[in-house]
Design an enzyme around this catalytic site. Structure first.
Site, PDB file in Angstrom:
ATOM      1  N   HIS A  38       0.827  -1.193   0.169  1.00  0.00           N
ATOM      2  CA  HIS A  38      -0.213   0.001  -0.078  1.00  0.00           C
ATOM      3  C   HIS A  38       0.854   1.446   0.083  1.00  0.00           C
ATOM      4  O   HIS A  38       1.830   1.466   0.824  1.00  0.00           O
ATOM      5  CB  HIS A  38      -1.011  -0.198   1.258  1.00  0.00           C
ATOM      6  CG  HIS A  38      -1.653   1.376   1.397  1.00  0.00           C
ATOM      7  ND1 HIS A  38      -2.471   1.755   0.484  1.00  0.00           N
ATOM      8  CD2 HIS A  38      -1.445   2.288   2.811  1.00  0.00           C
ATOM      9  CE1 HIS A  38      -2.788   3.003   1.127  1.00  0.00           C
ATOM     10  NE2 HIS A  38      -2.337   3.200   2.290  1.00  0.00           N
TER      11      HIS A  38
ATOM     12  N   GLU B 299       2.387   0.451 -22.143  1.00  0.00           N
ATOM     13  CA  GLU B 299       2.686  -0.689 -21.676  1.00  0.00           C
ATOM     14  C   GLU B 299       1.577  -1.007 -20.627  1.00  0.00           C
ATOM     15  O   GLU B 299       1.658  -2.194 -19.930  1.00  0.00           O
ATOM     16  CB  GLU B 299       4.051  -0.835 -20.914  1.00  0.00           C
ATOM     17  CG  GLU B 299       5.300  -0.899 -21.590  1.00  0.00           C
ATOM     18  CD  GLU B 299       5.475   0.027 -22.480  1.00  0.00           C
ATOM     19  OE1 GLU B 299       5.345   1.330 -22.001  1.00  0.00           O
ATOM     20  OE2 GLU B 299       6.031  -0.189 -23.830  1.00  0.00           O
TER      21      GLU B 299
ATOM     22  N   HIS C 123      -6.852   8.763  -1.204  1.00  0.00           N
ATOM     23  CA  HIS C 123      -5.792   7.923  -0.059  1.00  0.00           C
ATOM     24  C   HIS C 123      -4.725   7.520  -0.575  1.00  0.00           C
ATOM     25  O   HIS C 123      -3.469   7.694  -0.332  1.00  0.00           O
ATOM     26  CB  HIS C 123      -6.660   6.959   0.724  1.00  0.00           C
ATOM     27  CG  HIS C 123      -5.814   6.328   2.006  1.00  0.00           C
ATOM     28  ND1 HIS C 123      -6.220   5.922   3.015  1.00  0.00           N
ATOM     29  CD2 HIS C 123      -4.569   6.161   1.853  1.00  0.00           C
ATOM     30  CE1 HIS C 123      -5.433   5.596   3.888  1.00  0.00           C
ATOM     31  NE2 HIS C 123      -4.163   5.316   3.088  1.00  0.00           N
TER      32      HIS C 123
HETATM   33  O1  2HA Z   1       0.277   3.116   7.553  1.00  0.00           O
HETATM   34  O2  2HA Z   1      -0.834   4.499   4.998  1.00  0.00           O
HETATM   35  O3  2HA Z   1      -3.499   3.660   5.301  1.00  0.00           O
HETATM   36  C1  2HA Z   1      -0.346   4.612   7.149  1.00  0.00           C
HETATM   37  C2  2HA Z   1      -1.222   4.308   6.121  1.00  0.00           C
HETATM   38  C3  2HA Z   1      -2.658   4.104   6.446  1.00  0.00           C
HETATM   39 ZN    ZN Z   2      -2.317   4.975   3.677  1.00  0.00          ZN
END
Ligand code: 2HA
Ligand code: ZN
Length: 273
Positions: free
Chosen positions: A141, A171, A212
């Site tokens: 993430h 690509e 986010h």
């Molecule tokens: O850990 O990115 O989504 C910090 C983050 C939470």
């Molecule tokens: Zn995050």
């Protein structure tokens, strides 16, 4: 018998390298981002005493289908900026307990830390990806800047968002024929966002958290990093194209179909005309 330092393990080195790169790219400010990497016992055992549990940390959901599995994970509140200089504080090697209600710390988090606040999303996503890909190992993430920006300016429709990403780099379609899944905006760190993310991961290896960041999954660090950086590169180009007054031409659907045929990938059904 003394073991070789965990820091010298290939999997710790991969965690150091990827978190450093994500930080270098400007995507993981402060404690932004988290990575978890599923490890086989035979990869772990040369480096740690598997019987030496330093702490047991409860987790707020049932990880029964991951019992006995090993992961190296980034820490809650830890900065990617600091992983390379202090891996033993910022990373932890954990094993899911026999009843799936906690994790045992085998190495790391030496200054008292705990696994990422997004552990529910990570674990639920690992469970989900393992059902569709037995080779699956990494959940990543990151707060990829241009993808986040696009989540404000573009419709949060998976087909139209994916098509824009495919059109911005030749690509992109080859790298991510399965496209980008999108969940609603949800509170980070919750079971709810974990469930929504894991559900999307049944169909794709990339899931956008609007306003986010991005979640990526795959069989190794390079695959996941490559997926996210290709999507982010397309989003960056999209941003420049808009700033330059909008596209005068693009890669057409028939060209994308030809590309997919040539590289023997199957674009997500219904996404091309
Ligand atoms: O850990 O990115 O989504 C910090 C983050 C939470
Ligand atoms: Zn995050």
């Amino acid at each position: 018998m003394s073991k070789i330092s965990v820091i010298d393990s290939p999997w710790t080195q991969e965690m150091i390298e990827v978190t450093s790169n994500l930080y270098r790219l400007g995507w993981d400010e402060r404690n932004g981002g988290n990575v978890s990497y599923l490890l086989r016992e035979e990869e772990v055992s040369p480096y740690v005493d598997l019987a030496n549990v330093t702490r047991t940390i409860a987790i707020p959901f049932d990880a029964a289908s991951l019992v006995g599995k090993y992961f190296i994970v980034t820490g809650s509140g830890k900065y990617f900026k600091n992983v390379a200089k202090a891996p033993a504080d910022n990373l932890g090697l954990i094993r899911v307990t026999a009843d799936g209600s906690a994790v045992e710390l085998l190495w790391g988090f030496e200054d008292g830390g705990v696994p990422t606040s997004e552990l529910p999303s990570h674990f639920m996503s690992h469970i989900s990806r393992l059902t569709v890909d037995p080779e699956h190992r990494v959940i990543m993430h990151t707060h990829a800047t241009h993808l986040i920006a696009m989540s404000f300016t573009q419709e949060l429709d998976e087909r139209s968002f994916t098509r824009k990403i495919w059109q911005m780099c030749s690509e992109s379609l080859v790298v991510m024929p399965d496209g980008i899944g999108i969940i609603p905006w949800l509170v980070p760190g919750t079971l709810e966002i974990g469930k929504a993310t894991a559900e999307k991961f049944k169909e794709t290896r990339l899931v956008l958290w609007p306003h986010h960041g991005m979640y990526g999954s795959g069989k190794d660090m390079d695959e996941v990093f490559g997926l996210i950086e290709t999507a982010e590169k397309s989003a960056e180009i999209y941003t420049y194209v808009q700033a330059q007054g909008g596209a005068k031409q693009t890669i057409t659907d028939s060209e994308l179909v030809a590309l997919a045929a040539s590289f023997q990938v199957v674009p997500k059904v219904g996404y091309l005309e």
